[in-house]
Design an enzyme around this catalytic site. Structure first.
Site, PDB file in Angstrom:
ATOM      1  N   GLY A 131     -29.839  29.750 143.114  1.00 33.79           N
ATOM      2  CA  GLY A 131     -29.365  29.910 141.735  1.00 33.79           C
ATOM      3  C   GLY A 131     -28.124  30.773 141.775  1.00 33.79           C
ATOM      4  N   SER A 132     -28.324  32.105 141.737  1.00 35.52           N
ATOM      5  CA  SER A 132     -27.180  33.021 141.843  1.00 35.52           C
ATOM      6  C   SER A 132     -26.505  32.890 143.204  1.00 35.52           C
ATOM      7  CB  SER A 132     -27.654  34.468 141.647  1.00 35.52           C
ATOM      8  OG  SER A 132     -28.022  34.665 140.297  1.00 35.52           O
ATOM      9  N   THR A 158     -27.792  20.309 133.198  1.00 43.74           N
ATOM     10  CA  THR A 158     -27.562  20.092 131.769  1.00 43.74           C
ATOM     11  C   THR A 158     -27.133  18.650 131.536  1.00 43.74           C
ATOM     12  OG1 THR A 158     -26.912  22.394 131.499  1.00 43.74           O
ATOM     13  CG2 THR A 158     -26.164  20.875 129.795  1.00 43.74           C
ATOM     14  N   ASP A 241     -15.100  28.705 136.985  1.00 50.69           N
ATOM     15  CA  ASP A 241     -14.077  29.549 136.334  1.00 50.69           C
ATOM     16  C   ASP A 241     -13.730  28.978 134.962  1.00 50.69           C
ATOM     17  OD1 ASP A 241     -13.937  31.242 138.500  1.00 50.69           O
ATOM     18  OD2 ASP A 241     -12.033  30.453 139.269  1.00 50.69           O
ATOM     19  N   GLY A 243     -15.767  26.584 133.335  1.00 49.34           N
ATOM     20  CA  GLY A 243     -17.008  26.436 132.568  1.00 49.34           C
ATOM     21  C   GLY A 243     -17.419  27.727 131.875  1.00 49.34           C
ATOM     22  N   ARG A 269     -31.106  40.742 100.233  1.00 43.70           N
ATOM     23  CA  ARG A 269     -32.410  41.386 100.376  1.00 43.70           C
ATOM     24  C   ARG A 269     -32.383  42.811  99.802  1.00 43.70           C
ATOM     25  NH1 ARG A 269     -37.872  41.120 100.967  1.00 43.70           N
ATOM     26  NH2 ARG A 269     -38.662  42.672 102.453  1.00 43.70           N
ATOM     27  N   GLN A 337     -33.333  41.717 113.597  1.00 40.93           N
ATOM     28  CA  GLN A 337     -33.827  43.012 113.127  1.00 40.93           C
ATOM     29  C   GLN A 337     -33.537  43.202 111.627  1.00 40.93           C
ATOM     30  OE1 GLN A 337     -35.559  44.848 115.174  1.00 40.93           O
ATOM     31  NE2 GLN A 337     -35.922  46.562 113.799  1.00 40.93           N
ATOM     32  N   GLY A 341     -39.439  40.827 109.411  1.00 37.67           N
ATOM     33  CA  GLY A 341     -40.497  39.854 109.707  1.00 37.67           C
ATOM     34  C   GLY A 341     -40.059  38.429 109.387  1.00 37.67           C
ATOM     35  N   GLU A 364     -24.496  29.304 134.106  1.00 35.32           N
ATOM     36  CA  GLU A 364     -23.112  29.354 134.609  1.00 35.32           C
ATOM     37  C   GLU A 364     -22.774  30.747 135.172  1.00 35.32           C
ATOM     38  OE1 GLU A 364     -20.067  27.006 133.006  1.00 35.32           O
ATOM     39  OE2 GLU A 364     -21.437  25.634 131.990  1.00 35.32           O
TER      40      GLU A 364
HETATM   41  N1  CAA Z   1     -12.298  29.446 143.120  1.00 32.02           N
HETATM   42  C1  CAA Z   1     -12.097  28.863 144.339  1.00 32.02           C
HETATM   43  N2  CAA Z   1     -12.707  29.312 145.462  1.00 32.02           N
HETATM   44  C2  CAA Z   1     -13.518  30.359 145.357  1.00 32.02           C
HETATM   45  C3  CAA Z   1     -13.767  31.012 144.125  1.00 32.02           C
HETATM   46  C4  CAA Z   1     -13.097  30.514 142.975  1.00 32.02           C
HETATM   47  N3  CAA Z   1     -13.279  31.082 141.787  1.00 32.02           N
HETATM   48  N4  CAA Z   1     -14.643  32.013 144.326  1.00 32.02           N
HETATM   49  C5  CAA Z   1     -14.938  32.016 145.630  1.00 32.02           C
HETATM   50  N5  CAA Z   1     -14.272  31.019 146.249  1.00 32.02           N
HETATM   51  C6  CAA Z   1     -14.256  30.711 147.680  1.00 32.02           C
HETATM   52  C7  CAA Z   1     -13.944  31.964 148.499  1.00 32.02           C
HETATM   53  O1  CAA Z   1     -12.543  32.122 148.603  1.00 32.02           O
HETATM   54  C8  CAA Z   1     -14.599  31.655 149.820  1.00 32.02           C
HETATM   55  O2  CAA Z   1     -13.745  30.808 150.539  1.00 32.02           O
HETATM   56  P1  CAA Z   1     -13.667  30.830 152.161  1.00 32.02           P
HETATM   57  O3  CAA Z   1     -15.078  30.583 152.645  1.00 32.02           O
HETATM   58  O4  CAA Z   1     -12.739  29.711 152.478  1.00 32.02           O
HETATM   59  O5  CAA Z   1     -13.172  32.180 152.540  1.00 32.02           O
HETATM   60  C9  CAA Z   1     -15.834  30.858 149.421  1.00 32.02           C
HETATM   61  O6  CAA Z   1     -15.578  30.344 148.099  1.00 32.02           O
HETATM   62  C10 CAA Z   1     -17.097  31.698 149.388  1.00 32.02           C
HETATM   63  O7  CAA Z   1     -16.879  32.756 148.472  1.00 32.02           O
HETATM   64  P2  CAA Z   1     -17.830  34.024 148.420  1.00 32.02           P
HETATM   65  O8  CAA Z   1     -17.952  34.607 149.789  1.00 32.02           O
HETATM   66  O9  CAA Z   1     -17.361  34.904 147.322  1.00 32.02           O
HETATM   67  O10 CAA Z   1     -19.241  33.342 148.057  1.00 32.02           O
HETATM   68  P3  CAA Z   1     -20.656  33.999 147.807  1.00 32.02           P
HETATM   69  O11 CAA Z   1     -21.666  33.214 148.544  1.00 32.02           O
HETATM   70  O12 CAA Z   1     -20.606  35.478 148.011  1.00 32.02           O
HETATM   71  O13 CAA Z   1     -20.909  33.678 146.228  1.00 32.02           O
HETATM   72  C11 CAA Z   1     -20.856  34.100 143.874  1.00 32.02           C
HETATM   73  C12 CAA Z   1     -20.135  34.195 145.228  1.00 32.02           C
HETATM   74  C13 CAA Z   1     -19.826  34.537 142.863  1.00 32.02           C
HETATM   75  C14 CAA Z   1     -22.073  35.012 143.812  1.00 32.02           C
HETATM   76  C15 CAA Z   1     -21.283  32.628 143.613  1.00 32.02           C
HETATM   77  O14 CAA Z   1     -22.340  32.218 144.440  1.00 32.02           O
HETATM   78  C16 CAA Z   1     -21.662  32.378 142.173  1.00 32.02           C
HETATM   79  O15 CAA Z   1     -20.819  32.206 141.305  1.00 32.02           O
HETATM   80  N6  CAA Z   1     -23.010  32.335 141.867  1.00 32.02           N
HETATM   81  C17 CAA Z   1     -23.481  31.908 140.560  1.00 32.02           C
HETATM   82  C18 CAA Z   1     -23.633  30.417 140.519  1.00 32.02           C
HETATM   83  C19 CAA Z   1     -23.583  29.841 139.138  1.00 32.02           C
HETATM   84  O16 CAA Z   1     -22.827  30.274 138.277  1.00 32.02           O
HETATM   85  N7  CAA Z   1     -24.381  28.800 138.911  1.00 32.02           N
HETATM   86  C20 CAA Z   1     -24.377  28.105 137.674  1.00 32.02           C
HETATM   87  C21 CAA Z   1     -24.616  26.647 137.899  1.00 32.02           C
HETATM   88  S1  CAA Z   1     -24.262  25.566 136.541  1.00 32.02           S
HETATM   89  C22 CAA Z   1     -25.393  25.916 135.330  1.00 32.02           C
HETATM   90  O17 CAA Z   1     -25.651  27.018 135.048  1.00 32.02           O
HETATM   91  C23 CAA Z   1     -26.090  24.848 134.570  1.00 32.02           C
HETATM   92  C24 CAA Z   1     -25.228  24.123 133.611  1.00 32.02           C
HETATM   93  O18 CAA Z   1     -25.024  22.941 133.795  1.00 32.02           O
HETATM   94  C25 CAA Z   1     -24.716  24.784 132.389  1.00 32.02           C
END
Ligand code: CAA
Length: 380
Positions: A131-132, A158, A241, A243, A269, A337, A341, A364
């Protein structure tokens, strides 16, 4: 600095407001109760151009900016957040990612149908154990003659029940560090071996569909790889970014509905011989709700404006989502709040707003993840 909307921006916002007031607000409770959006709403949204808002005109959309998408999403979500997230994911996670990373043939094949709503888009990154920590995903894509074979189970998709095209992230190389071996695939809903799994029963946003996806050896030809092989994690993060700006706008829409309901109730009220809005304790709540939502809106529009200019926006979209989702939940809590009720019953729609608000701090990227993105950017 100019905060004034252009004539076109104001016109689209007003059109969305009218659509939301006339068609969505009256259905919001029904969508929540029945657990799905009325099918005719998808057609109405198509006629109003909601599916093609940010799709370029050459592919049949209206080529609007992310700033306009924010204005529209605020209005739609103020009325019905289940509909709002469907529009947000379609435009900002699915279509925008295809526009940015797709080949000309991929764009020609899908964008015109996405612009009308004939094909709705979905984004499938998360899994049970990722997830995260999105890069920990386990779904695999095995190299086969002419393409890839996808296997695994995805979660939290979604619009899963209605979408025609899924952006599915799977592992194409298990020998490299986890973020480096992921690829994004365009998977049509009718691909062999592709199946929608269980639908989630959620606390809020009950009208929007959230499903599991089952990938049972789904063949995806090479020309359905989106972007480069093993660069899918970058595609996924860049998509988020954009979304997250959409979810920030959603949060402001839900929060504004809470503020408006609270102001109305505070005037109507009476307790202790006066309107409860005459009590300073209630006034301070309203003032804080309004201040937090208005400042979150400024941050959100700024992030959208930066994205429109093609500038790196990760920190700002995370700041927008962090500020807006927390302002939204603060507003929902205070609104309930103030209603006391009565707000805890379904006599008022504030209990639905309260439930709908909660997810904005989770999906997201949870609030804690937004803080990680912001802090990493500051410390880089
Ligand atoms: N744009 C482009 N590339 C990016 C980036 C960005 N914004 N952020 C990171 N990267 C790249 C990095 O440069 C890195 O590249 P290299 O391997 O080439 O060096 C690579 O991605 C890995 O980056 P990190 O080391 O920062 O990755 P991480 O494993 O530490 O994860 C995190 C970072 C921010 C925690 C990420 O995992 C994250 O955003 N987690 C949350 C996931 C999320 O939002 N999920 C939602 C899913 S959709 C949903 O909710 C349902 C729906 O449909 C509404």
């Amino acid at each position: 600095m100019n905060f004034e909307l252009t004539e076109d921006q104001a016109m689209v916002r007003d059109m969305a407001r009218e659509l939301a007031e006339n068609e969505l607000l009256p259905r919001a409770r029904k969508h929540d109760d029945q657990g799905f959006i009325d099918p005719e709403v998808f057609t109405l949204l198509g006629e109003a151009g909601m599916w093609g808002l940010t799709i370029p005109e050459e592919y049949g959309g209206s080529g609007m900016s992310n700033v306009v998408l924010c204005l529209v999403l605020e209005e739609i979500n103020r009325a019905c957040a289940a509909t709002g997230v469907t529009i947000s994911v379609h435009n900002s996670l699915a279509a925008a990612t295809l526009i940015k990373n797709g080949t000309e043939a991929q764009k020609q094949a899908w964008l015109p149908r996405m612009a009308t709503g004939e094909v709705l888009g979905a984004y499938s990154l998360s899994e049970a154990a990722s997830g995260s920590d999105a890069a920990a995903l386990k779904a695999t894509a095995e190299r086969v003659d002419g393409g890839w074979k996808l296997s695994g189970t995805k979660l939290w998709v979604t619009t899963g029940a209605q979408a025609g095209l899924f952006l599915v992230y799977a592992r194409t190389d298990a020998t490299v560090s986890k973020a480096k071996g992921i690829t994004c695939f365009l998977v049509p809903a009718d691909a062999e071996g592709f199946q929608i799994g269980k639908s989630e029963k959620k606390t809020g946003l009950r009208g929007s569909s959230t499903t599991e996806l089952i990938l049972d050896g789904v063949f995806v030809p090479d020309d359905m790889v989106l972007g480069e092989v093993n660069r899918g994690f970058h595609v996924a993060m860049d998509a988020l970014d954009g979304g997250r700006i959409g979810i920030a706008a959603q949060s402001i829409g839900i929060g504004r509905a809470c503020l408006e309901a609270a102001v109305k109730y505070a005037k109507e009220r009476e307790q202790f011989g006066q309107a409860i809005g005459d009590f300073q304790a209630v006034q301070w709540k309203l003032a804080d709700m309004s201040s937090r939502l208005d400042s979150a809106r400024l941050m959100t529009h700024y992030a959208a404006w930066l994205r429109d200019r093609g500038e790196p926006v990760g920190r700002f979209s995370s700041q927008a989502k962090l500020l807006a989702s927390t302002a939204c939940n603060f507003a929902a809590d205070e609104c309930l709040q103030i209603h006391g009720g009565a707000g805890y019953t379904d006599d008022f729609h504030v209990e639905r707003l309260f439930r709908d608000a909660r997810i904005t701090e989770i999906y997201e990227g949870a609030t804690d993840i937004q803080r990680i993105v912001i802090a990493r950017s500051l410390l880089a």
